[in-house]
Design an enzyme around this catalytic site. Structure first.
Site, short mmCIF file in Angstrom:
data_model
loop_
_atom_site.label_atom_id
_atom_site.label_comp_id
_atom_site.label_asym_id
_atom_site.label_seq_id
_atom_site.Cartn_x
_atom_site.Cartn_y
_atom_site.Cartn_z
N ARG A 143 1.71 5.33 -9.66
CA ARG A 143 0.37 5.21 -9.09
C ARG A 143 0.28 3.95 -8.24
NH1 ARG A 143 -3.91 2.43 -10.27
NH2 ARG A 143 -3.39 1.85 -12.41
N GLY A 157 -15.35 6.54 -19.83
CA GLY A 157 -14.87 5.63 -18.80
C GLY A 157 -15.33 6.11 -17.44
N SER A 194 -4.23 -9.13 -12.08
CA SER A 194 -4.42 -8.10 -11.05
C SER A 194 -3.41 -8.12 -9.91
CB SER A 194 -5.81 -8.25 -10.45
OG SER A 194 -5.91 -7.51 -9.26
N ARG A 227 4.18 -0.93 -7.45
CA ARG A 227 4.37 -1.52 -8.77
C ARG A 227 5.74 -1.25 -9.37
NH1 ARG A 227 -1.70 -0.19 -11.03
NH2 ARG A 227 -2.68 -1.84 -9.81
#
Lengths: 250, 667
Positions: free
Chosen positions: B464, B43, B285, B338
Site C-alpha cells: 500500500r 474506524g 509518519s 514503503r
C-alpha cells in the site's frame, strides 16, 4: 528500579473498592507506565490472582482510551502526554506510586481503574457535528478559503482526544474543556456557523444533564490536558453560549 | 472458479463506476426504514459506512470493542490522505493516482477497484471539509498538500501528524448525529464472536458484551465487517493493543474467502524496539520522509563509535554518511514506497551498519531541512545577516509547525530530542493489504456479508502507498458500500424484522459459549501474552520482511506447535460472565494462531517476490524484488474447509487492460 504500587481495586460498580499494595521490581526507565502495569499483571496472573483492569488501546497517545490518576494527577506527572506515553524514567527507584481511576459522578467505575465515559458520547450526539449528509456533490473543498489562523485554531481545539482528564482533574468534575473544544472547533469554521447557536445550547444542556459540574475558571484542566487544549476555548464557548441564549427564539 | 466472480462491470474503466451506479437496484426510503444493517468496527470505513447508511434511512447497529466509536485505530493514522484534486497544479489526475496505486501495489490489485478509489478520492476531501475537518491550509486559506512515497506529485491532504484523528472524528461526528436521531444504535465494548447464517445468508452476529461478559444476539439483513487488519498476529506492530482479526476470521470460518494473507506491510519508519517489555511499536509518519534524510555511517568504525556513544551522529561529516536511499534510488530518493525503503534499511542493518545497540536502527535526519527552512525564513524576513543559530532556530519552528506532535512523541518515548539529533528508526509491521476477499460490490463470498476498509483485500495489491489507507477506508464507507449494498438489500424489502429466537442463533451462540468454556477450563500455567509473543516472534523471523521456503515450512510447524500448547497450557483468570480483559485477549489470540498459519501457507505458495512479500529465492542481482507475472498474476483466495491446516486455494486472475505490467522501478 523497585517501586511500591498502591492501586485502586474495585470488583464492579456496586463494590465499595479499596487501595491495594503491590511491590514491583525490575522496572526499566524506557518502559511506558502501561508496560509497567503489564509486568505487574503478568506476575499477578502467574500467582493466580486477578490482574488489574485498566483501559488502553493505541498506546501512542491519540485514541484517548487510557486514563489513570497517578499520584494525584491525571495521566501522571509529565506534561502534554497520556498515561501510555508516560515513561518510567519520570519516576525514581524506591518511589511509591498511587494509581486511581478517574473520579467523577458522570464517569462511574466499571472495574478497578476502568470507568464509563459514555456521557461524552451523549454530549457529542446532542450537537457535536455539522449536519451534512454524505452525498458526493458537496461543494469543492477549496470553494471557501479559510484564514490559516482560524484553521489552525480550529485544528488545535479539534485535537481533543476525549480522554476525560479535564473532568477528572476539575474539583467540580466539569466537562467544560471537552465540550468547549468541540464547540470552538466548529464555531471557528464557516461550515459550523449555520448551527452554531443550537449546537452550543444543546451540548451545554446535555452536559448539565449528565451530571458534570460547573466551571469556576481554576484552569487545572488546561494544565493536565494531554493535548494541551487551551482555556481560551472555554471563554469562546461562554461567548457562543451567551450569544445563543440572548438571540435564541424559542 | 465460478464462485470467484469479481462482478467488475464492463465498459471503459473511467465509466465503469458511474454506469454501475446507474444500473444497480435501489431501495426506496420507506423500505429502508424496514431494513437493519450490522456494522462491526467504527474506524474510518465502519464509521463512515454506518453514518452514511443511517443518513440514507437504514437502521444501523454499530459495534466496537473500545469504550467509544471515536477510539478506533484509524485515529492513529498520522501523515495524510491522498486525493487526485490537483490543487497544486503539478500534473496530478485520477488516472495518475490510479496508476501510482496499481504500480505501488506491484500489479497485484484489481484495476477496476483501484480506478474507482482514485475517482471518489476527490469527493472525500469535499465531504470532510463540509463536516468541519480542519485540514492544513496555506496563507491564502486554501488547502495545503504534501508528498508521500511512491508518487512524484503532492496530493496528500493532512492535518499536522494527526490526519487520521481528524478524519475519524469527522466520521464519529457524522455517526453521533445519527446516534442522536436513533438511526444508529451504538454498541460500545462489544466484540463480535460469530456470524449467524440463515439459509446461507448473513443475518446476524453473536457478540460478547465486554462489560457484563454475556453473549448477546443481534440480527440484520446484512452484516458489514469493518474491523481493520491483522497486523497484531506479529504481536509487535503499530496497531492498537486491541486491534484484532476475530470478526474477519469468524466470517472466514463461515465461508468468506481470505485473500492474499501473506501481503503484509512493514513500515520503514518506526521507533525501534527498546527491550523485552515492549508492548507495541510507534510509527513515525512517512510524511517525515518529505524532509528527513535517511542514512547510516559509511565506515564501520563510525558505526561502532556511535553504538559505544563515543561519537554522536552530528559528528559524522556528510562525506562519511551513506544516504542509501538517495544512492540507490535517485529518482524517488527518500520517498520510495514503503516496501522498498524497509528492505533497504534491513539490507544496511544486516550488513552490520545498524546504529543502535541491537544493530537494528538507521538515522532519519532533519538537519538539512531545518537549515533549508531557516534560510527560507531569513530570506523572507529580509534578514541578510542572520546568525546560523538564528537560522536554525527559525528552521526548527517551521519543522515544528509541520510535524510538532510527531517530534514530541518521539522525544517522550526515547528521551532524545529530534530537533537536535537524528531520529533512530527501524521497520515494523504496520498494515495488512491482504484480507477478506470481496467482489466489486465489496461483498464477500457469503451472501449479505460485506467487508470494507483494511479488513478487505481489494485495493492495495501487494504493497500500500502512504496516505492511501485513509482514502480507501472513507471511499468504501462513504461512497461505495452505501450504494452497492442496496443492490443486495433490494431483495429484502418484504423480509421484515429477523428474529434472533431461531435455531440458527441458538446454534451460533452455543458454538461461541462452548469455545469460551473450553478456553476458560484449560487451567494451565501460561498467560495469553506468553503465547502471543511466541507466535509474534515466529511470524517476524520467518514470515516477516524476507521469507524463504525453508523458513516458511518451519514457521508452519512451529505455529501449529504453539497452538497446540496454547490449548493445553493457557491460563485465563476470572470468569466468562464478567469484565475480563484476559479472556478478550485469549479469544483474539486463538484466532491469530490460526491466521498466522494461513499467512505462512500463502507466502509459501507464492514463490515470487512482489510488494511487501519478498521471497529470497526470487530477487534480481541487485537484490530487488523479482515478480513472476506469468505464474502469479492472481489473487489467492483461501477457503476454509473445516480444517485450518488444509484450506483450499482459489485463484482470481488479474486482468490488466489499462496499465502495462512492467518491472517496478524507482530508480
Amino acid at each position: 528500579m523497585k517501586l511500591t504500587l498502591k492501586i485502586w481495586r474495585q470488583k464492579g460498580p456496586n463494590d465499595k473498592g479499596q487501595m491495594a499494595t503491590y511491590p514491583i521490581d525490575g522496572i526499566d526507565g524506557d518502559m511506558s507506565f502501561l508496560e509497567m502495569l503489564d509486568v505487574l499483571n503478568e506476575q499477578l496472573i502467574h500467582k493466580g490472582e486477578e490482574p488489574v483492569a485498566f483501559d488502553h488501546d493505541c498506546r501512542e497517545g491519540i485514541c484517548g482510551m487510557c486514563s489513570l490518576f497517578i499520584n494525584g494527577e491525571a495521566h501522571g506527572p509529565d506534561r502534554g502526554v497520556t498515561t501510555c506515553q508516560l515513561h518510567m524514567r519520570k519516576f525514581d527507584d524506591g518511589d511509591t506510586i498511587y494509581i486511581e481511576p478517574w473520579r467523577a459522578k458522570a464517569f462511574p467505575v466499571i472495574k478497578d481503574l476502568v470507568v464509563d465515559r459514555t456521557a461524552f458520547d451523549r454530549v457529542m450526539a446532542a450537537g457535536g457535528f455539522v449536519s451534512v449528509n454524505t452525498s458526493g456533490n458537496t461543494q469543492d473543498a477549496n470553494a471557501i478559503p479559510i484564514a490559516k489562523a482560524d484553521a489552525d485554531k480550529a485544528f488545535e481545539a479539534a485535537t481533543c482526544i476525549g480522554c476525560g482528564a479535564c473532568v477528572a482533574t476539575c474539583k467540580n468534575s466539569s466537562a467544560m474543556l471537552f465540550v468547549s473544544a468541540k464547540v470552538s472547533q466548529l464555531a471557528l469554521l464557516p461550515q459550523g456557523q449555520v448551527e452554531a447557536r443550537d449546537r452550543v445550547l444543546n451540548m451545554v444542556k446535555k452536559m448539565d444533564e449528565e451530571g458534570f459540574g460547573n466551571c469556576t475558571n481554576t484552569g487545572a484542566c488546561e494544565v493536565e490536558c494531554p493535548k494541551e487544549i487551551s482555556l481560551d476555548n472555554i471563554a469562546r464557548m461562554n461567548r457562543e453560549f451567551m450569544k445563543a441564549a440572548l438571540c435564541h427564539e424559542d | 472458479m465460478s464462485v470467484l466472480d469479481s462482478k467488475v462491470p464492463g465498459g471503459p474503466i473511467e465509466k465503469k463506476w458511474s454506469a454501475h451506479k446507474n444500473n444497480i437496484r435501489l431501495v426506496n426510503p420507506a423500505n429502508k426504514r424496514n431494513i437493519d444493517v450490522i456494522v462491526v468496527g467504527t474506524g474510518l470505513a465502519g464509521g463512515s459506512a454506518a453514518a452514511s447508511m443511517a443518513e440514507l434511512g437504514y437502521n444501523v447497529k454499530a459495534f466496537c470493542f473500545q469504550d467509544s466509536p471515536r477510539r478506533a485505530h484509524s485515529i492513529a493514522a498520522q501523515g495524510g490522505i491522498n486525493a487526485a484534486k490537483n490543487y497544486q497544479g503539478d500534473g496530478d489526475s485520477i488516472y495518475r493516482l490510479f496508476y501510482d496505486t496499481v504500480k505501488g501495489g506491484d500489479y497485484r490489485a484489481r484495476e477496476a477497484n483501484v480506478y474507482r478509489l482514485a475517482e471518489v478520492s476527490v469527493n472525500i476531501i469535499d465531504q470532510c471539509v463540509a463536516q468541519g475537518v480542519p485540514f492544513a491550509r496555506d496563507y491564502g486559506g486554501l488547502l495545503d498538500n504534501r508528498s508521500f512515497g511512491g508518487a512524484q506529485v503532492s496530493r496528500t491532504f493532512y492535518a499536522k501528524g494527526q490526519t487520521g484523528q481528524q478524519l475519524l472524528l469527522g466520521a464519529y461526528s457524522a455517526m453521533s448525529r445519527q446516534i442522536g436521531k436513533g438511526k444508529i444504535k451504538m454498541y460500545n465494548r462489544h466484540e463480535m464472536l460469530e456470524l449467524v447464517l440463515v439459509d446461507g445468508k448473513a443475518r446476524g452476529i453473536i457478540a460478547r458484551n465486554l462489560v457484563s461478559g454475556k453473549l448477546e444476539r443481534f440480527s440484520g439483513h446484512a452484516v458489514v465487517i469493518a474491523s481493520g487488519g491483522y497486523g497484531n498476529v506479529f504481536f509487535l506492530s503499530t496497531n492498537a493493543m486491541g486491534s484484532n482479526a476475530t470478526a474477519a476470521w469468524r466470517i472466514h470460518k463461515k465461508g468468506a474467502y481470505f485473500a492474499n494473507p501473506c501481503f503484509t506491510q512493514i513500515h520503514p519508519t518506526c521507533i525501534p524496539v527498546s527491550g523485552d517489555h515492549q508492548s507495541k511499536l510507534t510509527l513515525m509518519s512517512e510524511s517525515l520522509r518529505n524532509d528527513g534524510r535517511i542514512w547510516v555511517p559509511k565506515n564501520m568504525e563510525d558505526v561502532e563509535a556511535i553504538r559505544k556513544g563515543t561519537k554522536k551522529p552530528v559528528d559524522i561529516p556528510a562525506e562519511d554518511r551513506d544516504y542509501y536511499l538517495e544512492r540507490r534510488y535517485p529518482a524517488f530518493g527518500n520517498l520510495v514506497p514503503r516496501d522498498v525503503a524497509s528492505r533497504a534499511a534491513k539490507e544496511r542493518c544486516d550488513a552490520g551498519y545498524g546504529v543502535n545497540a541491537t544493530g537494528e536502527a538507521v538515522f532519519l535526519d532533519f538537519a538539512s531541512a531545518i537549515e533549508r527552512y531557516g534560510n527560507e525564513q531569513a530570506t523572507m524576513a529580509g534578514m541578510a545577516n542572520a546568525s546560523r543559530e538564528k537560522i536554525l532556530e527559525m528552521g526548527r519552528e517551521v519543522v515544528k509547525a509541520k510535524y510538532g506532535n510527531l517530534f514530541q512523541m518521539y522525544y517522550k518515548i526515547t528521551d532524545d530530542d529530534p530537533y537536535f539529533t537524528p531520529m533512530k528508526i527501524y521497520p515494523a509491521v504496520h498494515y495488512t493489504m491482504g484480507g477478506i476477499w470481496v467482489d466489486y460490490n465489496l461483498m464477500t463470498t457469503v451472501p449479505g456479508c460485506y467487508a470494507i476498509g483494511e479488513a478487505n483485500f481489494s485495493d492495495h495489491g501487494a504493497n500500500r502507498l502512504g496516505a492511501s489507507a485513509l482514502m480507501q477506508g472513507l471511499a468504501d464507507g462513504y461512497f461505495v458500500l452505501p450504494y452497492t449494498i442496496a443492490d443486495y438489500l433490494a431483495d429484502d424489502i418484504r423480509t421484515g424484522a429477523i428474529s434472533t429466537e431461531t435455531a440458527e442463533f441458538d446454534e451460533a451462540e452455543k458454538a461461541v459459549k462452548d469455545r469460551i468454556t473450553s478456553l476458560m477450563s484449560i487451567g494451565g500455567s501460561k498467560s495469553v501474552d506468553h503465547f502471543h509473543k511466541r507466535l509474534g516472534k515466529v511470524m517476524w523471523d520467518k514470515v516477516g520482511m524476507a521469507r524463504n521456503e525453508q523458513g516458511l515450512k518451519e514457521a508452519i510447524t512451529e505455529i501449529k506447535a504453539i497452538r497446540e500448547e496454547f490449548y493445553k497450557d493457557l491460563r485465563i483468570p476470572g470468569a466468562m460472565e464478567e469484565f475480563n480483559p484476559e479472556l478478550d485477549k485469549a479469544n483474539r489470540v486463538a484466532d491469530f494462531l490460526e491466521l498466522g498459519e494461513l499467512m505462512a501457507m500463502d507466502a509459501l505458495t507464492r514463490s515470487e517476490s512482489c510488494g511487501g512479500h519478498f521471497r529470497e529465492e526470487s530477487q534480481t542481482e541487485e537484490g530487488e524484488a523479482k515478480r513472476n507475472d506469468k505464474e502469479f498474476t492472481y489473487v489467492s483466495a483461501w477457503e476454509y474447509t473445516g480444517n485450518v491446516s488444509e484450506p483450499k486455494l482459489h485463484k482470481e486472475s488479474l486482468e490488466f487492460e489499462n496499465i502495462k505490467l512492467v518491472e517496478r522501478n524507482y530508480k
